[in-house]
Design a protein around this motif. Structure first.
Motif, short mmCIF file in Angstrom:
data_model
loop_
_atom_site.label_atom_id
_atom_site.label_comp_id
_atom_site.label_asym_id
_atom_site.label_seq_id
_atom_site.Cartn_x
_atom_site.Cartn_y
_atom_site.Cartn_z
N TRP A 40 -33.99 -27.11 9.09
CA TRP A 40 -32.68 -26.50 9.22
C TRP A 40 -31.63 -27.34 8.50
CZ3 TRP A 40 -30.11 -22.45 9.22
CH2 TRP A 40 -28.79 -22.38 9.66
N GLU A 41 -31.71 -28.65 8.60
CA GLU A 41 -30.77 -29.51 7.86
C GLU A 41 -30.85 -29.23 6.37
OE1 GLU A 41 -31.25 -33.67 8.59
OE2 GLU A 41 -30.99 -33.44 10.75
N ARG A 96 -29.51 -25.25 5.82
CA ARG A 96 -28.32 -24.67 6.48
C ARG A 96 -27.16 -24.43 5.53
NH1 ARG A 96 -24.24 -27.93 7.98
NH2 ARG A 96 -23.61 -26.54 9.67
N ARG A 105 -25.26 -19.47 9.91
CA ARG A 105 -25.16 -20.92 10.02
C ARG A 105 -24.45 -21.31 11.31
NH1 ARG A 105 -21.62 -22.39 6.02
NH2 ARG A 105 -23.25 -21.86 4.55
N GLU A 106 -23.33 -20.66 11.59
CA GLU A 106 -22.58 -21.01 12.80
C GLU A 106 -23.38 -20.72 14.06
OE1 GLU A 106 -18.41 -19.90 15.09
OE2 GLU A 106 -18.83 -19.02 13.14
N ASP A 153 -26.55 -23.04 14.17
CA ASP A 153 -26.11 -24.40 14.52
C ASP A 153 -25.94 -24.52 16.03
OD1 ASP A 153 -25.99 -25.50 11.96
OD2 ASP A 153 -23.80 -25.45 11.82
N ARG A 162 -28.60 -26.83 17.93
CA ARG A 162 -27.99 -28.09 18.36
C ARG A 162 -28.22 -28.30 19.86
NH1 ARG A 162 -23.00 -27.57 16.35
NH2 ARG A 162 -23.54 -28.65 14.44
N ASP A 166 -27.57 -33.21 15.03
CA ASP A 166 -26.90 -33.71 13.83
C ASP A 166 -26.11 -34.98 14.13
OD1 ASP A 166 -25.06 -32.39 15.38
OD2 ASP A 166 -24.01 -31.45 13.71
#
Length: 198
Positions: free
Chosen positions: A81-82, A85, A93-94, A97, A101, A107
């Motif tokens: 994902w890093e 993204r 993405r939002e 994330d 997360r 992150d």
């Protein structure tokens, strides 16, 4: 041996009402019930087992279909994902994330706080989501899921790792969707989710 993960869904109120000195034993019982048949020969059945233990009827244990209990696929999905993204649709993405997360993509180096829920000696906690956080993750997933297929092409270009733990988009997609099963069922029951390193 590498790091493992056991994912539990729990009635958070019951866990909080359990005397602090007994909570770790309760989590261990939900992870390895004394009365459970030995599944080392055949392996655990994938999916939810509810209750996780007759002694902890307000719990469930989720076994992932394709990870053999190892935390490595989750870590490498986070790395994938890093890598991808920045190439994802901004709405995806939002949402992703927010979803990842809360689960396995960190992150920052912070470990999820337990706010004294389990006192020392206690295991490190890989995932700690009380019911309100699980509800928020479910909302993130509802926004991400319809857009996830759009990640296939950029994932192949920027995050594919042939021969790795998460070698392509299909593996990433499968693991993320399993986490959605964890989160949506826990949310349906009003539970929190813990990921423990055993």
């Amino acid at each position: 041996m590498g790091l493992d993960i056991t994912v539990l869904g729990l009635d958070w109120g019951e866990l909080e009402r359990t005397p602090a000195g007994e909570r770790l034993a309760v989590l261990e019982e939900a992870t390895w019930p004394e009365d459970e048949d030995d599944d080392r020969a055949t392996g655990p059945v994938p999916g939810w087992l509810v209750p996780a233990s007759p002694r902890v009827p307000w719990s469930g244990r989720y076994t992932f279909h394709c990870t053999s209990g190892s935390y490595k696929p989750h870590f490498w999905a986070g790395k994938g994902w890093e890598d991808v993204r920045d190439f994802a649709d901004p709405v995806l993405r939002e949402a992703l994330d927010g979803f990842l997360r809360g689960l396995f993509w960190h992150d920052d180096p912070l470990v999820p706080p337990m706010d004294g829920l389990v006192h020392s000696p206690s295991p490190s906690v890989l995932v700690a989501c009380p019911p309100a956080a699980v509800n928020a993750l479910t909302a993130h997933w509802a926004r991400a899921e319809p857009l996830l297929e759009g990640l296939r092409e950029p994932y192949g270009r920027h995050a594919a790792d042939p021969g790795g733990w998460i070698e392509d988009f299909d593996r990433f997609d499968a693991l993320v969707r399993e986490w959605s099963v964890v989160v949506t069922e826990a949310d349906r029951r009003g539970w929190g989710v813990l990921g423990l390193p055993f």
